[in-house]
Design an enzyme around this catalytic site. Sequence first.
Site, mmCIF file in Angstrom:
data_model
loop_
_atom_site.group_PDB
_atom_site.id
_atom_site.type_symbol
_atom_site.label_atom_id
_atom_site.label_comp_id
_atom_site.label_asym_id
_atom_site.label_seq_id
_atom_site.Cartn_x
_atom_site.Cartn_y
_atom_site.Cartn_z
ATOM 1 N N GLU A 147 30.083 44.845 72.018
ATOM 2 C CA GLU A 147 31.221 44.569 72.880
ATOM 3 C C GLU A 147 31.311 43.071 73.126
ATOM 4 O O GLU A 147 32.090 42.606 73.943
ATOM 5 C CB GLU A 147 31.110 45.334 74.201
ATOM 6 N N CYS B 275 28.991 49.902 75.915
ATOM 7 C CA CYS B 275 27.618 50.100 75.421
ATOM 8 C C CYS B 275 27.500 51.262 74.442
ATOM 9 O O CYS B 275 26.416 51.554 73.954
ATOM 10 C CB CYS B 275 26.662 50.349 76.576
ATOM 11 N N THR C 66 21.446 41.980 86.052
ATOM 12 C CA THR C 66 21.437 43.045 85.035
ATOM 13 C C THR C 66 21.969 42.518 83.701
ATOM 14 O O THR C 66 22.582 43.246 82.936
ATOM 15 C CB THR C 66 22.249 44.283 85.495
ATOM 16 N N SER D 194 30.300 52.460 88.748
ATOM 17 C CA SER D 194 29.862 52.611 87.348
ATOM 18 C C SER D 194 28.628 53.518 87.269
ATOM 19 O O SER D 194 28.460 54.263 86.303
ATOM 20 C CB SER D 194 29.586 51.249 86.697
ATOM 21 N N HIS E 78 20.409 55.486 78.277
ATOM 22 C CA HIS E 78 20.954 54.125 78.260
ATOM 23 C C HIS E 78 20.391 53.424 79.499
ATOM 24 O O HIS E 78 20.439 53.966 80.613
ATOM 25 C CB HIS E 78 22.490 54.166 78.301
ATOM 26 N N LYS F 32 17.603 57.171 88.108
ATOM 27 C CA LYS F 32 18.758 57.913 88.634
ATOM 28 C C LYS F 32 19.212 58.958 87.609
ATOM 29 O O LYS F 32 19.584 60.082 87.959
ATOM 30 C CB LYS F 32 19.916 56.952 88.930
ATOM 31 N N ASN G 71 19.523 44.207 80.070
ATOM 32 C CA ASN G 71 20.557 45.046 79.456
ATOM 33 C C ASN G 71 21.009 44.408 78.154
ATOM 34 O O ASN G 71 21.483 43.274 78.146
ATOM 35 C CB ASN G 71 21.763 45.206 80.401
ATOM 36 N N SER H 109 30.635 52.256 79.234
ATOM 37 C CA SER H 109 31.623 52.249 80.312
ATOM 38 C C SER H 109 33.023 52.433 79.751
ATOM 39 O O SER H 109 33.297 52.136 78.596
ATOM 40 C CB SER H 109 31.546 50.928 81.076
HETATM 41 P P1 HMG Z 1 23.879 45.477 94.364
HETATM 42 O O1 HMG Z 1 24.942 46.019 95.221
HETATM 43 O O2 HMG Z 1 23.629 44.025 94.390
HETATM 44 O O3 HMG Z 1 22.493 46.155 94.667
HETATM 45 O O4 HMG Z 1 24.220 45.886 92.866
HETATM 46 P P2 HMG Z 1 22.143 47.364 95.662
HETATM 47 O O5 HMG Z 1 22.370 46.959 97.053
HETATM 48 O O6 HMG Z 1 22.761 48.642 95.173
HETATM 49 O O7 HMG Z 1 20.577 47.411 95.406
HETATM 50 C C1 HMG Z 1 20.069 47.803 94.160
HETATM 51 C C2 HMG Z 1 18.802 48.617 94.427
HETATM 52 O O8 HMG Z 1 17.816 47.756 94.987
HETATM 53 C C3 HMG Z 1 19.012 49.750 95.431
HETATM 54 O O9 HMG Z 1 18.183 50.815 94.965
HETATM 55 C C4 HMG Z 1 18.445 49.180 96.721
HETATM 56 O O10 HMG Z 1 18.005 50.162 97.620
HETATM 57 C C5 HMG Z 1 17.299 48.349 96.197
HETATM 58 P P3 HMG Z 1 18.802 52.325 94.922
HETATM 59 O O11 HMG Z 1 19.147 52.669 96.310
HETATM 60 O O12 HMG Z 1 20.032 52.250 94.033
HETATM 61 O O13 HMG Z 1 17.716 53.138 94.312
HETATM 62 N N1 HMG Z 1 16.887 47.259 97.083
HETATM 63 C C6 HMG Z 1 15.599 46.931 97.284
HETATM 64 N N2 HMG Z 1 14.444 47.475 96.821
HETATM 65 C C7 HMG Z 1 13.270 46.891 97.226
HETATM 66 N N3 HMG Z 1 13.230 45.843 98.071
HETATM 67 C C8 HMG Z 1 14.346 45.270 98.545
HETATM 68 C C9 HMG Z 1 15.612 45.828 98.162
HETATM 69 N N4 HMG Z 1 16.898 45.531 98.455
HETATM 70 C C10 HMG Z 1 17.659 46.412 97.764
HETATM 71 N N5 HMG Z 1 14.280 44.227 99.380
HETATM 72 C C11 HMG Z 1 24.338 46.938 90.751
HETATM 73 C C12 HMG Z 1 23.455 46.648 91.947
HETATM 74 C C13 HMG Z 1 23.517 47.687 89.705
HETATM 75 C C14 HMG Z 1 25.527 47.795 91.162
HETATM 76 C C15 HMG Z 1 24.833 45.580 90.174
HETATM 77 O O14 HMG Z 1 23.749 44.844 89.668
HETATM 78 C C16 HMG Z 1 25.876 45.713 89.071
HETATM 79 O O15 HMG Z 1 27.068 45.802 89.342
HETATM 80 N N6 HMG Z 1 25.442 45.726 87.773
HETATM 81 C C17 HMG Z 1 26.368 45.872 86.638
HETATM 82 C C18 HMG Z 1 26.887 47.285 86.470
HETATM 83 C C19 HMG Z 1 25.808 48.246 85.965
HETATM 84 O O16 HMG Z 1 24.765 47.860 85.443
HETATM 85 N N7 HMG Z 1 26.097 49.562 86.045
HETATM 86 C C20 HMG Z 1 25.194 50.589 85.553
HETATM 87 C C21 HMG Z 1 25.899 51.892 85.195
HETATM 88 S S1 HMG Z 1 27.269 51.590 84.053
HETATM 89 C C22 HMG Z 1 26.475 51.253 82.524
HETATM 90 O O17 HMG Z 1 25.317 51.500 82.366
HETATM 91 C C23 HMG Z 1 27.307 50.588 81.464
HETATM 92 C C24 HMG Z 1 26.989 49.129 81.257
HETATM 93 O O18 HMG Z 1 25.768 48.980 80.546
HETATM 94 C C25 HMG Z 1 28.153 48.438 80.513
HETATM 95 C C26 HMG Z 1 28.639 49.002 79.208
HETATM 96 O O19 HMG Z 1 28.770 50.199 78.993
HETATM 97 O O20 HMG Z 1 29.004 48.171 78.385
HETATM 98 C C27 HMG Z 1 26.838 48.371 82.536
#
Ligand code: HMG
Length: 421
Positions: free
Chosen positions: A87, A119, A162, A212, A244, A253, A298, A331
């Site tokens: 991509e 992806c 990520t 996502s 993935h 998850k 990633n 995605s």
């Molecule tokens: P965010 O909002 O910054 O993070 O974004 P958060 O607040 O959700 O925290 C992440 C985790 O850290 C949570 O764990 C928190 O609890 C924990 P969870 O509750 O989910 O198990 N946390 C802590 N743990 C320990 N100590 C601490 C602490 N503070 C928080 N102090 C997000 C996270 C992944 C959403 C962001 O990085 C993002 O938008 N990433 C890009 C999108 C993505 O990767 N999506 C995945 C699914 S879609 C997919 O896989 C397709 C993709 O590869 C693209 C494609 O297909 O081309 C992305």
Amino acid sequence: MTDSHHPPVGIDALALACPKAFIAMDTLAEARGVPSAKYTQGLGQEKMAIASPVEDTVTLATAAARRALETFDVDPQSIGTLIVGTETGVDHSKPVAVYVHELLGLPERCRTFETKHACYGASAGLTTSLDWIASGRARGQKALVIAADIASYGLNTPGEPTQGAGAVAMVIGEHPRLLRIHPNTIGDYTRQVMDFWRPLYSKYALADGHYSIECYLEALAGARAAALDGGDEVFDELLACLYHVPFVKMAHKAHRKELECVHHRPFDLDTADDQARFDASYQRLVAPWLSLNAQVGNIYTGSLYLALMDLIRQSQASWADRRVSLFSYGSGCGATYMLGQIAPSAHQWAGHCDPQADLDQRRRLSVGEYEAMIAAFERAERAEKLDPSDWGVLEGLAYVGTQDHQRQYRWLGRDALTPAV
Ligand code: HMG
């Protein structure tokens, strides 16, 4: 699951190519004023591979493919289909695959193209290749499928921790040495969702991050149901569940969702019983194969296959014929769930699939160097001349600038002496 009328098909060779630099997650967390545990435990990441201006999707794809062909002694003349899933291509029209075709000296009698679906692109290439072989059209030839990407969300965005970059190359053929994939256990899923996308005018991906994750999990349930058609009992036979992996915690998850599908009920990780049951399953079927993802980040299309490499590099003789599940998510969204079976010879190739020595030799970046590298990468496609040694790239293939609107590539060091495989 074996079909006596058709020879088994699947993955015969596997190799990784990665940029030569990385940033450690605790270094990035400190710079962003975030507790490092959020990135290392919350997301599960240790390091993120960062591409320099002289590394791009073409150099990564070519390096991975060359390694797969050489390491597994595959004759380049036997390749009849070449597909690059990406991509993050380098041209709106010209496919990365055709650069790779020339750089590897592949035969003209070869079908060559690029697939894009976030992806999911390389998995589309993989299943297309399996179909190509099963249909008889391949006539004994093999397919080369390469998953290659540079994941960029931009500085100071939620997606920044990520990111990653790299390419996984796979040779697909009959009587595969590593993994058989059974066409009758492949299930597909598609739904139009705006969870992650990259408009033509943007270098950086846009993501509705938390949404996502939901889309990914729904797609897992959908593709799994399509693949197994109610045959949940297969879960008890699995050696590994590969997902993935946009970040390691996503596999956690995903596995919870998988158990919910198997048991037809929610898994409440706040209760001791469900927690214990989940942990035992996760530690046995998922966690052991996530080390490469944790060190690379990633790599979009290649992330699932990085987990597969981690599995194969640990394979043992006793694993022959054991089944594994593979879930690919892109995605937008598209997904496939499939069942594979470890080939009896896989353990003999374990050492050939281990990229650890290369990963250990990467250069660790400070935040200043990382930010400078991202800025230089952005400018690179308009640079006329780039010197790979400025970026510590002394061997392999490098992008050396764009002249007359045409990207230029050069083999370096000892690789310059033997450009084609
Ligand atoms: P965010 O909002 O910054 O993070 O974004 P958060 O607040 O959700 O925290 C992440 C985790 O850290 C949570 O764990 C928190 O609890 C924990 P969870 O509750 O989910 O198990 N946390 C802590 N743990 C320990 N100590 C601490 C602490 N503070 C928080 N102090 C997000 C996270 C992944 C959403 C962001 O990085 C993002 O938008 N990433 C890009 C999108 C993505 O990767 N999506 C995945 C699914 S879609 C997919 O896989 C397709 C993709 O590869 C693209 C494609 O297909 O081309 C992305």
